[in-house]
Design a protein around this motif. Structure first.
Motif, mmCIF file in Angstrom:
data_model
loop_
_atom_site.group_PDB
_atom_site.id
_atom_site.type_symbol
_atom_site.label_atom_id
_atom_site.label_comp_id
_atom_site.label_asym_id
_atom_site.label_seq_id
_atom_site.Cartn_x
_atom_site.Cartn_y
_atom_site.Cartn_z
ATOM 1 N N TRP A 42 -143.432 -65.867 -84.178
ATOM 2 C CA TRP A 42 -143.185 -64.672 -84.991
ATOM 3 C C TRP A 42 -141.674 -64.528 -85.183
ATOM 4 O O TRP A 42 -141.051 -63.632 -84.613
ATOM 5 C CB TRP A 42 -143.782 -63.424 -84.318
ATOM 6 C CG TRP A 42 -145.188 -63.624 -83.835
ATOM 7 C CD1 TRP A 42 -145.610 -63.668 -82.540
ATOM 8 C CD2 TRP A 42 -146.362 -63.811 -84.640
ATOM 9 N NE1 TRP A 42 -146.967 -63.879 -82.488
ATOM 10 C CE2 TRP A 42 -147.460 -63.972 -83.759
ATOM 11 C CE3 TRP A 42 -146.604 -63.863 -86.018
ATOM 12 C CZ2 TRP A 42 -148.766 -64.179 -84.214
ATOM 13 C CZ3 TRP A 42 -147.912 -64.076 -86.458
ATOM 14 C CH2 TRP A 42 -148.961 -64.228 -85.563
ATOM 15 N N PRO A 43 -141.063 -65.411 -85.995
ATOM 16 C CA PRO A 43 -139.585 -65.476 -86.066
ATOM 17 C C PRO A 43 -138.915 -64.248 -86.684
ATOM 18 O O PRO A 43 -137.696 -64.150 -86.649
ATOM 19 C CB PRO A 43 -139.324 -66.734 -86.907
ATOM 20 C CG PRO A 43 -140.565 -66.935 -87.697
ATOM 21 C CD PRO A 43 -141.699 -66.430 -86.855
ATOM 22 N N VAL A 91 -129.824 -54.703 -82.002
ATOM 23 C CA VAL A 91 -131.030 -55.444 -82.367
ATOM 24 C C VAL A 91 -131.010 -56.807 -81.685
ATOM 25 O O VAL A 91 -129.983 -57.493 -81.680
ATOM 26 C CB VAL A 91 -131.109 -55.627 -83.907
ATOM 27 C CG1 VAL A 91 -132.311 -56.478 -84.288
ATOM 28 C CG2 VAL A 91 -131.183 -54.275 -84.609
ATOM 29 N N GLN A 92 -132.143 -57.172 -81.107
ATOM 30 C CA GLN A 92 -132.287 -58.526 -80.555
ATOM 31 C C GLN A 92 -133.154 -59.334 -81.507
ATOM 32 O O GLN A 92 -134.253 -58.905 -81.863
ATOM 33 C CB GLN A 92 -132.944 -58.473 -79.164
ATOM 34 C CG GLN A 92 -133.265 -59.869 -78.620
ATOM 35 C CD GLN A 92 -134.053 -59.840 -77.314
ATOM 36 O OE1 GLN A 92 -133.563 -59.326 -76.318
ATOM 37 N NE2 GLN A 92 -135.259 -60.380 -77.343
ATOM 38 N N VAL A 93 -132.675 -60.515 -81.890
ATOM 39 C CA VAL A 93 -133.454 -61.394 -82.776
ATOM 40 C C VAL A 93 -133.646 -62.764 -82.130
ATOM 41 O O VAL A 93 -132.892 -63.152 -81.229
ATOM 42 C CB VAL A 93 -132.770 -61.589 -84.161
ATOM 43 C CG1 VAL A 93 -132.497 -60.265 -84.847
ATOM 44 C CG2 VAL A 93 -131.481 -62.387 -84.033
ATOM 45 N N GLY A 94 -134.680 -63.477 -82.589
ATOM 46 C CA GLY A 94 -134.853 -64.886 -82.230
ATOM 47 C C GLY A 94 -135.184 -65.180 -80.784
ATOM 48 O O GLY A 94 -134.953 -66.292 -80.315
ATOM 49 N N LYS A 100 -132.735 -61.128 -71.713
ATOM 50 C CA LYS A 100 -132.067 -62.365 -71.342
ATOM 51 C C LYS A 100 -130.609 -62.150 -71.730
ATOM 52 O O LYS A 100 -130.314 -61.259 -72.536
ATOM 53 C CB LYS A 100 -132.633 -63.541 -72.161
ATOM 54 C CG LYS A 100 -133.819 -64.219 -71.489
ATOM 55 C CD LYS A 100 -134.349 -65.303 -72.377
ATOM 56 C CE LYS A 100 -134.232 -66.676 -71.760
ATOM 57 N NZ LYS A 100 -134.766 -67.721 -72.656
ATOM 58 N N ASP A 101 -129.707 -62.944 -71.195
ATOM 59 C CA ASP A 101 -128.303 -62.780 -71.568
ATOM 60 C C ASP A 101 -128.127 -63.196 -73.003
ATOM 61 O O ASP A 101 -127.876 -64.348 -73.299
ATOM 62 C CB ASP A 101 -127.407 -63.662 -70.679
ATOM 63 C CG ASP A 101 -126.984 -62.906 -69.440
ATOM 64 O OD1 ASP A 101 -127.041 -61.650 -69.481
ATOM 65 O OD2 ASP A 101 -126.601 -63.549 -68.457
ATOM 66 N N GLN A 102 -128.292 -62.247 -73.889
ATOM 67 C CA GLN A 102 -128.266 -62.604 -75.296
ATOM 68 C C GLN A 102 -127.405 -61.633 -76.062
ATOM 69 O O GLN A 102 -127.359 -60.455 -75.745
ATOM 70 C CB GLN A 102 -129.688 -62.572 -75.844
ATOM 71 C CG GLN A 102 -129.919 -63.564 -76.938
ATOM 72 C CD GLN A 102 -130.980 -63.059 -77.889
ATOM 73 O OE1 GLN A 102 -131.558 -62.005 -77.696
ATOM 74 N NE2 GLN A 102 -131.203 -63.803 -78.941
ATOM 75 N N THR A 103 -126.721 -62.128 -77.072
ATOM 76 C CA THR A 103 -125.886 -61.266 -77.902
ATOM 77 C C THR A 103 -126.787 -60.345 -78.713
ATOM 78 O O THR A 103 -127.694 -60.813 -79.406
ATOM 79 C CB THR A 103 -125.055 -62.114 -78.882
ATOM 80 O OG1 THR A 103 -124.396 -63.127 -78.128
ATOM 81 C CG2 THR A 103 -124.031 -61.256 -79.614
ATOM 82 N N LEU A 134 -127.795 -62.676 -90.984
ATOM 83 C CA LEU A 134 -128.391 -63.508 -89.942
ATOM 84 C C LEU A 134 -128.273 -64.979 -90.310
ATOM 85 O O LEU A 134 -128.270 -65.329 -91.491
ATOM 86 C CB LEU A 134 -129.880 -63.168 -89.801
ATOM 87 C CG LEU A 134 -130.224 -61.817 -89.196
ATOM 88 C CD1 LEU A 134 -131.701 -61.517 -89.403
ATOM 89 C CD2 LEU A 134 -129.878 -61.802 -87.711
ATOM 90 N N VAL A 135 -128.185 -65.803 -89.294
ATOM 91 C CA VAL A 135 -128.246 -67.249 -89.508
ATOM 92 C C VAL A 135 -129.722 -67.616 -89.403
ATOM 93 O O VAL A 135 -130.347 -67.450 -88.356
ATOM 94 C CB VAL A 135 -127.423 -68.011 -88.451
ATOM 95 C CG1 VAL A 135 -127.534 -69.512 -88.668
ATOM 96 C CG2 VAL A 135 -125.970 -67.551 -88.483
ATOM 97 N N ILE A 136 -130.294 -68.073 -90.501
ATOM 98 C CA ILE A 136 -131.720 -68.369 -90.539
ATOM 99 C C ILE A 136 -131.982 -69.696 -89.819
ATOM 100 O O ILE A 136 -131.252 -70.668 -89.989
ATOM 101 C CB ILE A 136 -132.224 -68.424 -92.000
ATOM 102 C CG1 ILE A 136 -131.900 -67.117 -92.738
ATOM 103 C CG2 ILE A 136 -133.708 -68.743 -92.069
ATOM 104 C CD1 ILE A 136 -132.462 -65.852 -92.102
ATOM 105 N N SER A 137 -133.028 -69.693 -88.985
ATOM 106 C CA SER A 137 -133.387 -70.900 -88.235
ATOM 107 C C SER A 137 -134.901 -70.891 -88.013
ATOM 108 O O SER A 137 -135.585 -70.007 -88.533
ATOM 109 C CB SER A 137 -132.677 -70.878 -86.876
ATOM 110 O OG SER A 137 -133.226 -69.847 -86.072
#
Ligand code: NAG
Ligand code: NAG
Ligand code: NAG
Length: 273
Positions: A42-43, A91-94, A100-103, A134-137
């Motif tokens: 669910w990206p 907002v947390q994405v991806g 978790k240690d996430q930007t 956002l950088v799409i991945s």
């Protein structure tokens, strides 16, 4: 209503167990009745955060979805006021795990649907603009919105994902993995009738045309899933048909109620253009 309740609860500190794991031992319950999801499935799923002075961290308050490289769709009731300050949210994405240690990403604007009504819960939608594109991945990508002329019913393959509670008093446990559940869309008339029949003294609400019902007994959203997307697989792509809004309680016999995305397409397009 999932909203106000969880906003209060999330300020009480870290979501420690009330019924520590007793539910997850018996069967792999989720969101309500779901199971753990995999990275990249669910990206568009995001976690909306607000700062808690109690824990000194950005705590999860709602789900949301990426609908454009710079825009998140969520529920209006996730915000405390009509003039929500974007600096108070992240907002947390991806990522399928919370904390978790996430930007975390910053927001530059929050737009509440102009017709949102806090009492009837009509037009429970909000848009959040990210400061950066956002950088799409493979893990971060927008979901499509359905055209007006597509209709959905119980035969469609529809799914919901979220970091919400398993039951009214059973919060998600560490490591806070995203859960998913397949839920059926419910026919408008039947849903309206079911809510009308619920002749309780507590607030029985009306199902308006800008709302959509989905879920069954033991399968649906709960506190903390608000704002998250209901998506259906149609014409070989995922389309977001709803945004988690409210329900009588979690895993109730009554279906959960979502904001109907198709009722607000013009407003959404106008904002993000
Ligand atoms: C978000 O904003 C805060 C405060 O202005 C800043 O310190 C932080 O670096 C920003 N984060 C990102 C990812 O840009
Ligand atoms: C719905 O409308 C779009 C254009 O807005 C069109 O391309 C599409 O073919 C229509 N789909 C159906 C099922 O009528
Ligand atoms: C659901 O919609 C499809 C078209 O998308 C239609 O063929 C089918 O008959 C509908 N089923 C029900 C139960 O309404």
């Amino acid at each position: 209503m999932f909203g106000l309740l969880f906003l209060v609860l999330s300020c009480l500190g870290s979501p420690v167990s009330v019924a520590s794991g007793s539910v997850s031992r018996t069967k792999p319950v989720g969101i309500v009745g779901g199971h753990r999801t995999q990275q990249g499935r669910w990206p568009w799923q995001v976690s909306l955060r607000t700062y808690s002075y109690k824990t000194g961290s950005w705590v999860h308050i709602c789900g949301g979805s990426i609908i454009h490289p710079q825009w998140i769709l969520t529920a209006a009731h996730c915000f405390l006021s009509q003039e929500a300050d974007p600096a108070l949210y992240r907002v947390q994405v991806g990522e399928i795990y919370l904390y978790k240690d996430q930007t975390l990403l910053n927001a530059s604007n929050i737009i509440i649907h102009p017709d949102f009504n806090v009492f009837t819960k009509r037009f429970d939608l909000a848009l959040l603009k990210l400061t950066d594109l956002l950088v799409i991945s493979k893990d971060v990508r927008p979901v499509s919105l359905p055209e007006d002329n597509i209709t959905f019913n119980s035969t469609d393959q529809c799914w919901l994902a979220g970091w919400g509670r398993f039951l009214d008093y059973v919060p998600l446990q560490p490591p806070y993995q995203l859960y998913e559940v397949k839920i059926p869309i419910r026919d408008d008339k039947t849903c309206r009738r079911a809510y009308r029949k619920q002749k309780r003294r507590d607030k029985t609400r009306i199902i308006f045309e800008d709302m959509l019902c989905a879920g069954t007994l033991g399968r649906g959203p709960c506190t903390g899933d608000s704002g998250g997307p209901l998506v259906c697989w149609k014409s070989k792509r995922w389309l977001q048909v709803g945004v988690v809004s409210w329900g009588r309680d979690c895993s109730s016999r009554l279906p959960a109620v979502f904001s109907r995305v198709q009722s607000s397409l013009a407003w959404i397009r106008q904002q993000i253009e």
